[in-house]
Scaffold this motif. Structure first.
Motif, short mmCIF file in Angstrom:
data_model
loop_
_atom_site.label_atom_id
_atom_site.label_comp_id
_atom_site.label_asym_id
_atom_site.label_seq_id
_atom_site.Cartn_x
_atom_site.Cartn_y
_atom_site.Cartn_z
N SER A 154 0.91 -1.23 0.04
CA SER A 154 0.03 0.02 0.10
C SER A 154 1.02 1.31 0.01
N GLN A 155 1.82 1.13 0.78
CA GLN A 155 2.68 2.39 0.79
C GLN A 155 3.45 2.39 -0.37
N ALA A 156 3.91 1.32 -0.92
CA ALA A 156 4.69 1.34 -2.07
C ALA A 156 4.17 2.11 -3.26
N LEU A 157 2.87 2.43 -3.18
CA LEU A 157 2.01 3.07 -4.25
C LEU A 157 2.70 4.52 -4.39
N VAL A 158 3.21 4.72 -3.36
CA VAL A 158 3.96 6.35 -3.46
C VAL A 158 4.96 6.48 -4.65
N LEU A 159 5.47 5.32 -5.05
CA LEU A 159 6.69 5.45 -6.00
C LEU A 159 5.85 5.85 -7.32
N SER A 160 5.10 4.97 -7.89
CA SER A 160 4.21 5.52 -9.03
C SER A 160 3.45 6.75 -9.05
N ALA A 161 2.92 7.06 -7.83
CA ALA A 161 1.86 8.21 -7.77
C ALA A 161 2.74 9.51 -7.63
N SER A 162 3.98 9.20 -7.05
CA SER A 162 4.94 10.62 -7.01
C SER A 162 5.28 10.78 -8.34
N LEU A 163 5.72 9.78 -9.07
CA LEU A 163 6.15 9.87 -10.64
C LEU A 163 5.02 10.55 -11.39
N LYS A 164 4.23 10.15 -11.29
CA LYS A 164 2.81 10.68 -11.94
C LYS A 164 2.48 12.10 -11.71
N GLU A 165 2.63 12.44 -10.33
CA GLU A 165 2.53 13.67 -9.82
C GLU A 165 3.69 14.60 -10.40
N ALA A 166 4.95 14.03 -10.40
CA ALA A 166 5.90 15.03 -11.13
C ALA A 166 5.87 15.08 -12.57
N TYR A 167 5.38 13.97 -13.20
CA TYR A 167 4.90 14.26 -14.53
C TYR A 167 4.03 15.45 -14.97
N GLU A 168 2.89 15.42 -14.11
CA GLU A 168 1.96 16.37 -14.45
C GLU A 168 2.43 17.86 -14.14
N LEU A 169 3.36 17.85 -12.92
CA LEU A 169 3.78 19.06 -12.64
C LEU A 169 4.77 19.63 -13.79
N VAL A 170 5.73 18.76 -14.45
CA VAL A 170 6.17 19.06 -15.50
C VAL A 170 5.57 19.66 -16.82
N GLN A 171 4.45 19.02 -17.15
CA GLN A 171 3.38 19.31 -18.06
C GLN A 171 2.84 20.84 -17.75
N GLU A 172 2.29 20.96 -16.52
CA GLU A 172 1.75 22.23 -16.00
C GLU A 172 2.67 23.41 -16.04
N GLN A 173 3.78 23.05 -15.45
CA GLN A 173 4.71 24.27 -15.11
C GLN A 173 5.76 24.13 -15.85
N LYS A 174 5.99 24.87 -16.97
CA LYS A 174 7.32 24.48 -17.85
C LYS A 174 8.31 24.93 -17.05
N SER A 175 8.31 25.81 -16.20
CA SER A 175 9.53 26.21 -15.46
C SER A 175 10.10 25.17 -14.38
N THR A 176 9.31 24.04 -14.31
CA THR A 176 10.00 23.14 -13.07
C THR A 176 11.54 22.75 -13.37
N THR A 177 12.47 22.81 -12.24
CA THR A 177 13.79 22.55 -12.39
C THR A 177 14.00 21.14 -12.01
N ALA A 178 15.04 20.67 -12.30
CA ALA A 178 15.50 19.42 -11.54
C ALA A 178 15.30 19.21 -10.32
N ALA A 179 16.04 20.25 -9.66
CA ALA A 179 15.82 20.23 -8.01
C ALA A 179 14.40 20.13 -7.33
N GLU A 180 13.45 20.68 -8.22
CA GLU A 180 12.21 20.90 -7.91
C GLU A 180 11.68 19.58 -7.78
N LEU A 181 11.81 18.81 -8.93
CA LEU A 181 11.40 17.47 -9.37
C LEU A 181 11.85 16.62 -8.12
N LYS A 182 13.29 16.87 -7.83
CA LYS A 182 13.57 15.75 -7.04
C LYS A 182 13.21 15.96 -5.51
#
Lengths: 300, 300
Positions: free
Chosen positions: B202-230
């Motif tokens: 159940s807790q391991a779902l955080v891997l895919s969920a956080s990657l999905k969130e990261a993906y959407e963030l980059v789609q929405e905010q073109k200014s996202t940096t590598a540091a912010e993603l990490k």
């Protein structure tokens, strides 16, 4: 005779020839003779063996990654025109003659390492040398997909290392070790012999002469030990003022493992090699003698 | 479906089939799907891709030399009967299922090493792992001589390392990286998921969920940096009490080189990968998200 420089082109050409033969119900065999060029009678003997195949591929490539930083890469002798004439005369079908940028379009990040076998003899004197050899030979095998590949026994350690690589990596190729070819005075043929001046060449005869003497000693006195053999070779070479010994070793073959000094050569069950590397000036020469149980020793 | 254990037998069988096809004027293509067994839908997706070839070879081999001394070699899940049933259902032509003694009749002295690409991510956490992978995959390539070989992008670093090996060594095979296959809740399929208890899963779902969130963030905010993603990925994972981070990295792909923390992902010209390795109890899971310039990102 076809001359090819691009790995992809050779790969395609051989694939095409194999397919055409198969369409007619024939399995084409390919024999590869990998060399660094500046060809001599030793190379010619490999090519002649390779003629048992339908297609003989001769590769000529001075492989930079098998040379150390202080070795003779820059001055390694080259003569493309003469090499091509010899290849033509010996009925080579395809000469693969890539430039460095064809073989290494980018610096290779991939290396093949064979442990153990590469730590003694030339591997000890030339760190990284055999990684360069195994890596380039694997490349040549992948490009050519030979059924048989021909190597001279002057580089006996190279034969041992490559045999191990082929077995360990399930490579579908048969290595064919071929006897050392010598001048009439015993000198083992080598492209590097051209470096020697008259005096050096004369004294360098001690390599083949001492190996021959060692061979005869073992034939005559069955009690000869590894230590006695090593002593004989060392004394003979040290008697030459221009000779600087890199190594004089008596090892098992092809495992290249030490044998105890008191072991009688006639008592040891497997094959034994006496191997020499000696510098004359800045020229490093190697030579060796195989003591085989089945009495097919390669005579000097 | 044929089941083969001996490398030489598979080599011969495929050679025979290629020759028979060529006699009829057809060039047979072979697709290889290398696995460690305990097959799941991710493997099945590779097999389906491989069906574009005339012959599909599925290899099942838990390769000991890619496991470290304290890793899960002994408890790695195995179920040959279920694997064979899946292979049959997916219309595999040949299952290559060697024992350790078939692949390593003697301990291998030969290793293939890819420098650079193997020093980060899983290569840093699992020293020697990728030497084991490249060595066994080279063996499988030499045994099978595939035209195409299929690998899942869950092991993105493996894809990068093997691509480098294939290019550097002139191997005549085309690697086909295939998208990560996930459960409906986002969890990336892995044979190791079976180790997880309910709470860990159940807790391991955080891997895919956080990657999905990261993906959407980059789609929405073109200014996202590598540091912010990490930072985003790290915070989400650290919020799970059972999660123990091995690495959270944002790197170029396939070079796997660091990018400066302030680089906006949208400004970087090549592809970028966000890669995670996280332990839950003794189970180490990996997942990743590719940010591709050509907008073919592999959606979670």
């Amino acid at each position: 005779m076809m001359i090819i420089k691009e790995p992809k082109e050779l790969q395609q050409e051989l694939k095409r020839r194999r397919f055409e033969a198969a369409k007619q119900g024939r399995e084409l065999t390919v024999g590869l003779v990998p060399t660094m060029g500046y060809l001599h009678e030793g190379h010619a003997s490999l090519i002649r063996k390779a003629r048992a195949n339908d297609v003989v591929v001769l590769s000529i490539f001075v492989n930079p990654i098998q040379f150390g930083p202080n070795e003779d890469l820059d001055r390694y002798p080259r003569d493309a025109a003469r090499d091509l004439a010899l290849a033509e005369k010996e009925c080579v079908d395809i000469v693969f003659m890539p430039e460095v940028q064809h073989m290494y379009p980018q610096p290779t990040k991939t290396k093949i390492q064979v442990e153990g076998l590469t730590s003694s003899l030339c591997g000890a004197s030339r760190p990284g040398h055999f990684d360069g050899v195994t890596t380039v030979v694997a490349k040549l095998f992948h490009i050519t997909k030979p059924d048989f590949a021909y190597f001279g026994m002057k580089d006996a350690q190279q034969v041992a290392v490559l045999s191990q690589m082929v077995a360990d990596l399930n490579m579908d190729v048969q290595l064919v070790p071929c006897p050392i070819v010598r001048e009439s005075d015993g000198m083992a043929l080598s492209s590097r012999n051209v470096y020697l001046n008259e005096e050096q060449r004369s004294q360098a005869l001690v390599l083949s002469a001492s190996l021959k003497e060692a061979y005869e000693l073992v034939q005559e006195q069955k009690s000869t030990t590894a230590a006695e053999l090593k002593k004989l070779l060392t004394e003979r070479i040290e008697a030459k003022p221009l000779a600087e010994i890199d190594y004089v070793e008596v090892l098992t073959f092809p495992e290249l493992e030490p044998i105890s000094e008191q072991t009688r050569l006639s008592d040891y069950e497997g094959d034994i090699i006496a191997a020499l590397a000696v510098k004359f000036g800045s020229t490093r020469l190697i030579d060796n003698m195989l003591f085989q149980k089945k009495d097919v020793a390669l005579h000097v």
